[in-house]
Design a protein around this motif. Structure first.
Motif, PDB file in Angstrom:
ATOM      1  N   TYR A  45       0.859  -1.185   0.000  1.00  0.00           N
ATOM      2  CA  TYR A  45       0.000   0.000   0.000  1.00  0.00           C
ATOM      3  C   TYR A  45       0.894   1.233   0.000  1.00  0.00           C
ATOM      4  O   TYR A  45       1.755   1.379   0.861  1.00  0.00           O
ATOM      5  CB  TYR A  45      -0.907  -0.031   1.229  1.00  0.00           C
ATOM      6  CG  TYR A  45      -1.842   1.136   1.360  1.00  0.00           C
ATOM      7  CD1 TYR A  45      -2.844   1.357   0.426  1.00  0.00           C
ATOM      8  CD2 TYR A  45      -1.742   2.008   2.435  1.00  0.00           C
ATOM      9  CE1 TYR A  45      -3.723   2.415   0.551  1.00  0.00           C
ATOM     10  CE2 TYR A  45      -2.618   3.069   2.579  1.00  0.00           C
ATOM     11  CZ  TYR A  45      -3.599   3.263   1.629  1.00  0.00           C
ATOM     12  OH  TYR A  45      -4.467   4.317   1.759  1.00  0.00           O
ATOM     13  N   GLY A  47       0.064   4.421   0.419  1.00  0.00           N
ATOM     14  CA  GLY A  47      -0.428   5.573   1.169  1.00  0.00           C
ATOM     15  C   GLY A  47      -1.684   6.224   0.629  1.00  0.00           C
ATOM     16  O   GLY A  47      -2.317   6.996   1.330  1.00  0.00           O
ATOM     17  N   SER A  48      -2.050   5.917  -0.608  1.00  0.00           N
ATOM     18  CA  SER A  48      -3.310   6.443  -1.133  1.00  0.00           C
ATOM     19  C   SER A  48      -3.862   5.458  -2.162  1.00  0.00           C
ATOM     20  O   SER A  48      -3.117   4.692  -2.764  1.00  0.00           O
ATOM     21  CB  SER A  48      -3.110   7.815  -1.776  1.00  0.00           C
ATOM     22  OG  SER A  48      -2.300   7.715  -2.914  1.00  0.00           O
ATOM     23  N   LEU A  49      -5.175   5.503  -2.316  1.00  0.00           N
ATOM     24  CA  LEU A  49      -5.833   4.621  -3.266  1.00  0.00           C
ATOM     25  C   LEU A  49      -6.010   5.338  -4.590  1.00  0.00           C
ATOM     26  O   LEU A  49      -6.244   6.546  -4.636  1.00  0.00           O
ATOM     27  CB  LEU A  49      -7.199   4.191  -2.728  1.00  0.00           C
ATOM     28  CG  LEU A  49      -7.175   3.372  -1.439  1.00  0.00           C
ATOM     29  CD1 LEU A  49      -8.602   3.119  -0.957  1.00  0.00           C
ATOM     30  CD2 LEU A  49      -6.445   2.062  -1.646  1.00  0.00           C
ATOM     31  N   ASN A  50      -5.910   4.601  -5.653  1.00  0.00           N
ATOM     32  CA  ASN A  50      -6.132   5.128  -6.992  1.00  0.00           C
ATOM     33  C   ASN A  50      -7.623   5.124  -7.331  1.00  0.00           C
ATOM     34  O   ASN A  50      -8.044   5.718  -8.298  1.00  0.00           O
ATOM     35  CB  ASN A  50      -5.341   4.293  -8.005  1.00  0.00           C
ATOM     36  CG  ASN A  50      -5.146   5.010  -9.314  1.00  0.00           C
ATOM     37  OD1 ASN A  50      -4.901   6.202  -9.338  1.00  0.00           O
ATOM     38  ND2 ASN A  50      -5.284   4.279 -10.400  1.00  0.00           N
ATOM     39  N   THR A  64      -4.758   0.176  -6.181  1.00  0.00           N
ATOM     40  CA  THR A  64      -3.548   0.777  -5.630  1.00  0.00           C
ATOM     41  C   THR A  64      -2.719   1.430  -6.730  1.00  0.00           C
ATOM     42  O   THR A  64      -1.900   2.298  -6.465  1.00  0.00           O
ATOM     43  CB  THR A  64      -2.705  -0.274  -4.884  1.00  0.00           C
ATOM     44  OG1 THR A  64      -2.527  -1.412  -5.730  1.00  0.00           O
ATOM     45  CG2 THR A  64      -3.403  -0.708  -3.602  1.00  0.00           C
ATOM     46  N   SER A  88     -10.903   5.007   3.797  1.00  0.00           N
ATOM     47  CA  SER A  88      -9.468   4.864   4.012  1.00  0.00           C
ATOM     48  C   SER A  88      -9.218   3.424   4.434  1.00  0.00           C
ATOM     49  O   SER A  88     -10.142   2.709   4.828  1.00  0.00           O
ATOM     50  CB  SER A  88      -8.939   5.853   5.058  1.00  0.00           C
ATOM     51  OG  SER A  88      -9.541   5.627   6.302  1.00  0.00           O
TER      52      SER A  88
END
Length: 152
Positions: A45, A47-50, A64, A88
């Motif tokens: 991961y 740190g942020s999702l696509n 991801t 999140s």
């Protein structure tokens, strides 16, 4: 065998969406499960999702990277997942783990108490095949709509 399952699903989905034009959450979940690999214990991961897609109240897909996605099956219903403007995902040192990490529904005001939803299983998604199946379903719906209109 997988192609046959997808074809059968497509026929069932078309019957279900012929009037609405859109797949239900349970139909989308069936489609995603048809393109999911064997369960894995965790994934990287960054740190942020696509992106993400709700698949009912106890499953979702998270991207991801543009071509990397995961099917997250939750241990039970996740309140308001279907209506969430954002989510999140917890992680430990850049890894999201089944049985340990959670999905947190975001939005709905600052005083909304949210219960984190535990991730039960993680399955990699074949994004290329999933997109191809979604495209086939869209094209089949367009054809079905055209046939319905010409038959009226």
């Amino acid at each position: 065998m997988k192609r046959l399952a997808i074809a059968l699903f497509a026929v069932a989905a078309l019957a279900g969406c012929a009037t609405t034009g859109k797949l239900s959450s349970s139909e989308r979940l069936q489609l995603y499960r048809a393109h999911a690999g064997a369960p894995v214990k965790d994934f990287q991961y960054f740190g942020s999702l696509n992106g993400w897609t709700e698949l009912g109240d106890s499953a979702l897909a998270v991207w991801t990277k543009p071509n990397e996605a995961w099917l997250l099956n939750l241990s039970g219903p996740c309140m308001d997942l279907s209506y969430a403007p954002a989510i999140s995902v917890t992680n430990m040192m850049g890894r999201v783990s089944a049985k340990f990490d959670r999905v947190i529904v975001r939005g709905g005001g600052p005083n909304m108490m949210r219960v984190p939803c535990r991730i039960d299983t993680i399955q990699p998604l074949d994004v290329k095949a999933l997109r191809a199946s979604e495209k086939e379903l869209r094209e089949a719906r367009i054809e079905a709509r055209a046939e319905d209109q010409s038959g009226n």
